[in-house]
Design an enzyme around this catalytic site. Structure first.
Site, short mmCIF file in Angstrom:
data_model
loop_
_atom_site.label_atom_id
_atom_site.label_comp_id
_atom_site.label_asym_id
_atom_site.label_seq_id
_atom_site.Cartn_x
_atom_site.Cartn_y
_atom_site.Cartn_z
N HIS A 1 -9.38 -3.65 3.36
CA HIS A 1 -9.77 -2.75 4.17
C HIS A 1 -9.86 -3.39 5.88
O HIS A 1 -10.20 -4.44 5.97
CB HIS A 1 -10.67 -1.91 3.96
CG HIS A 1 -10.66 -1.25 2.80
ND1 HIS A 1 -9.90 0.30 2.55
CD2 HIS A 1 -10.74 -1.64 1.20
CE1 HIS A 1 -9.95 0.42 1.31
NE2 HIS A 1 -10.43 -0.38 0.52
N HIS B 1 -13.00 -14.30 -1.73
CA HIS B 1 -12.71 -12.77 -1.71
C HIS B 1 -12.32 -12.46 -0.19
O HIS B 1 -13.25 -12.99 0.63
CB HIS B 1 -13.72 -12.12 -2.21
CG HIS B 1 -13.34 -10.67 -2.20
ND1 HIS B 1 -12.53 -9.87 -2.99
CD2 HIS B 1 -13.91 -9.54 -1.37
CE1 HIS B 1 -12.82 -8.66 -2.61
NE2 HIS B 1 -13.25 -8.33 -1.52
N ASP C 1 -5.59 3.48 2.65
CA ASP C 1 -6.27 2.26 2.89
C ASP C 1 -5.21 0.96 3.11
O ASP C 1 -4.29 0.99 2.69
CB ASP C 1 -6.61 1.82 1.23
CG ASP C 1 -7.55 2.91 0.70
OD1 ASP C 1 -7.81 3.80 1.36
OD2 ASP C 1 -7.91 2.84 -0.51
N ASP D 1 -7.89 5.59 6.63
CA ASP D 1 -8.94 4.90 5.95
C ASP D 1 -9.96 4.31 7.14
O ASP D 1 -9.60 3.69 8.07
CB ASP D 1 -8.26 3.77 5.32
CG ASP D 1 -9.12 2.56 4.82
OD1 ASP D 1 -10.37 2.79 4.46
OD2 ASP D 1 -8.60 1.29 4.73
#
Lengths: 554, 554
Positions: free
Chosen positions: B368, B364, B162, B194
């Protein structure tokens, strides 16, 4: 004096039902009901099918109910009818726009209730006691949605059900801004309005903006084109059918809700199906896949839907093969994401290509007004008071916040909980009394029998299963006449838990030993439950539902 | 020859665990494990705490396991250790970056396992048999995340856990593009990477972009400032603490996970707490609210979290009052929306103002890589083969689609299911055998004992409760010696269902009449269960778990 009572729809979004009351000399002489929808259980309400508004306040008051208006054809506005109408009076006159009436009659018919709903249009004024009701056309994710102007001797009320401002609606029927401006000019005392999407800035996109996305999706597909959307979204279905036809694909409708809604909408002239481009389910298999478009119910990943079955190749009339494309023309409703993703993953595993909200944001538009539209709405209508409806508390509260710069004071807004009266008298509004409403659960054939206790039991069994201690007792002597039996389900893997269950049996045996006469069974039972619960928790950190039962034998 | 085996993390996102094998003469001589995480139960797995990878393939092969690498400190990469390490061999050497080691040691300690994890840095090469492992710094939503370069005699493997490309990370430690370019130049045989966020176009935003949003949120707040985020997101916590300090607010950390992670991160130098600006929980109440910032665990609406309790004013050290502001600096993970909304609504009802994802999109950022970053990554590393990990099947499949214009062929991509081997020999990769993996459930103290049967029972009881028919039978004579007893829980409201339960009792009585000797109990039980199930369904449209039990008495 006027009173407004939300029986549902404020704070919970769904199960919309509102009561308007006109009083004279302190007595209610006329009542008007607006909408009668179902609600959806939250995650804690295990096994529950749906919720309906608690209409018991109206029981015994049927004589004052002058009529019931339905604003649009969504289930959370009409599908409570088959449950609630029989509880009240089947002869209450019901009014709705043409399509809404069609959908509602269908819903009633599914329950064996034949009832003519009076289809009205915007030119009519319906006089019901002291209420004079007129409809006003708006746009929403189901065609033929209407706002209501409710004229009363105390002033004008405006019932602004779910809507958005779509300047380019698929059917060309624009929101009637002129009539809104006019009634705003007359003076609106209280506006009830949808504000579900107030958290989004700006303006919601037009339904017709989806066309481009659908064209992109249809282009170059080698196999079947499969489109799923909300089955009441007739305009989206219209666009999918039209795009399919342009690409030489014949459309087949699959899934009960889609088939039923399409039938009603076409009959009433709200859906124009291109000639020779619609086929029956059984014909679809005979055509080459690149000549077909399947419009399938189940866009929310509903487990028993045609789409979900298709995604596992359990739907026999349409096998999924590489080259097929599935288009999700509907975003998942919060809470449905996992179910939707499951269906998407299934399709991809079968080799289909899938287009959905995480990849494309042009395959769905909301049917609700964003903050910009709500600002326009308030500016156009200039209401004295505002009562947000059809939304959660956080949305109603945010609506109040964004209305401040528009000149609305905090005290002009009434954020009502369900069961809370709003009283309007001599141009002044204030909160009135609050009545207690029950959560009425529909589960299978039962309406209202599933309550807190049953749900708590289900929750406990869901999380940790159950364990029952059964103690055989002689009916004659009152003595324990056998070993206690411990039965568990959903708790531990019985084969590996012999020791624990033997311990449990011994524990019960010490509290209710064989041969003894237990004088206080209530006490003994409580002791068994407490001590077994403790034993199980210590040994497993699980808390099953524990029962102690005495079985009488002769 | 090399083999790669995902024991978790492909198709399910979480419970990451990968096994690398080096073979000589057809025999595995060296094994390397990467990550050991927990997974999260889906909605159908009622009452389940968590899932762990099925490591049984490794049992008995401990001697070949040269070491275990942890890539970063998220639970779905490290929290399986306390369960799986004791099943294997506690002495397996474990390697991780400094912070990851700190988090993992802490996780093990919670289970009473003292184990030193070897903290390594990017300059070291760890030789484990035929594997030579080097770490490479990347950015993610937890600091000190590392990719792994795994050199083998067969070629170079790159384990791309990740990550995202954050050019302005909060701690200034940028992803090591130079080292990536260099190893890409050397030639990578197989890249595991990822691709969780591949559905989003473009580039993910920098973690430091949150600062402006946090400053806006902190400005003008009259009461307490409450910030919630993922408790491992140390950089977000850092920014919240810094912004709070700038506004003269002292920070208090609330909630076990936040407090624990902050402690470890500060001790290891990954969190710099401004002097005199951090206070203990009990001090917080003594300060004026406008001088405090509370960083609280529970951003996903977890029911027992400090935040959820605070939202109902059940948290005694901080009562919510109008003027307080709650900032959700974390989006809900799909599936958690309803729980998060519940907490938001609760806070608003208490008069707090709440800022969250539906209103602001700058509180936020994802940890990723989006599609743009993944394109950069592939271009930089130029791997021969790609094996997507840490994502669902639809995301791995979409990643393969977007890699096509970059020059990657469909057959260069291996979309493996868990338990599916990838074999690499003489520069060529191909799918190998597939081993069957179990879903290993942790429920309370039990690991793996809850299986399909128990879950099916729980599901049935969750949806419709249960009903038991108890038939007393004499041990000596084998005869039925009493009336059957029908017990239900979570099924019907017993007081209103007397008639139904009496019918059920009578039905059982006809199949096992008093006084008769039942010769075939198995058949009688089955008959009772079938007929009761039918009766209940006809009368209620519900399908409880139905049991028939014979209780023996002496």
């Amino acid at each position: 004096m006027l009173k407004i009572l939300p029986l549902g729809g404020t704070g919970t979004v769904t199960k919309n039902m509102y009561v308007y009351e006109y009083l004279k000399g302190g007595k209610v002489i006329d009542r008007l009901i607006v909408d009668c929808g179902i609600g959806f259980p939250d995650e804690e309400m295990l096994g529950v099918d749906l919720l309906i508004p608690d209409a018991s306040y109206l029981f015994g008051k049927e004589k004052t109910i002058r009529g019931l208006f339905l604003t649009h054809g969504h289930d959370d506005h009409i599908a409570g009818l088959p449950y609630i109408l029989p509880q009240l009076n089947r002869n209450i006159p019901i009014f709705a726009s043409k399509l809404t009436a069609g959908f509602a009659e269908n819903t009633l018919e599914d329950f064996g209730i034949k009832k003519k709903i009076q289809a009205i249009d915007d030119n009519q004024i319906i006089n019901l006691g002291n209420f004079a009701i007129e409809t006003i056309s708006v746009t929403h994710s189901v065609p033929d949605t209407k706002h209501l102007i409710i004229r009363t001797p105390e002033g004008i009320l405006y019932h602004g059900t779910d809507f958005k401002f779509d300047w380019t609606p698929v059917d060309g029927k624009k929101p009637d801004l002129q009539k809104m401006a006019q009634v705003g000019q007359e003076g609106i005392l209280c506006l009830l309005t949808d504000c579900l999407r107030v958290e989004k800035d700006g303006y919601s996109l037009s339904e017709s903006s989806l066309r481009d996305g659908l064209v992109r999706e249809a282009r170059g597909v080698k196999g079947k084109l499969i489109v799923t959307t909300m089955s009441s979204n007739i305009h989206r279905i219209q666009q999918a059918v039209d795009v399919a036809a342009e690409f030489g694909r014949k459309t087949v409708f699959i899934g009960r809700s889609v088939e039923q809604n399409v039938r009603v909408a076409e009959r009433l002239g709200f859906l124009r199906l291109p000639k020779n481009m619609i086929i029956a389910k059984k014909q679809a298999k005979k055509l080459p896949p690149q000549k077909t478009c399947l419009i399938v119910a189940g866009s929310q990943g509903q487990i028993d839907s045609s789409l979900a079955r298709m995604s596992k190749n359990e739907y026999l009339l349409a096998q999924i093969r590489p080259g097929d494309k599935v288009v999700f023309a509907a975003d998942p409703i919060p809470g449905n994401e996992k179910a939707v993703y499951q269906v998407i993953d299934n399709f991809i595993k079968l080799g289909a290509s899938v287009s959905y909200h995480d990849i494309y944001d042009d395959l769905h538009v909301s049917g609700h007004a964003s903050a910009g539209e709500l600002s326009l709405f308030l500016t156009l209508l200039k209401p004295r008071y505002v009562m947000p409806i059809g939304a959660t508390f956080r949305q109603m509260s945010h609506f109040r916040d964004i209305a401040k710069p528009l000149g609305f004071d905090k005290k002009d807004f009434f954020l009502l909980e369900e069961g809370q009266f709003l009283e309007v008298e001599r141009g002044q509004a204030k909160k009135g009394e609050k009545i207690k409403l029950k959560t009425i659960i529909v589960d299978g054939l039962g309406i209202g029998d599933v309550g807190k206790i049953i749900l708590a039991e289900r929750r406990k069994m869901a999380n940790n299963g159950m364990a029952i201690a059964i103690i055989p007792v002689s009916e004659k002597s009152g003595r324990v006449v056998g070993q206690p039996e411990i039965i568990t389900r959903g708790f531990v893997f019985v084969r590996d838990a012999q020791e624990l269950l033997a311990d449990a049996g011994r524990l019960v045996g010490t509290i209710a030993p064989q041969g003894t006469k237990i004088t206080n069974w209530k006490e003994a039972k409580e002791k068994i439950v407490t001590q077994l619960t403790q034993l199980f928790f210590t040994e497993t950190q699980r808390e099953p539902l524990v029962l102690a039962m005495m079985v009488k034998i002769n």
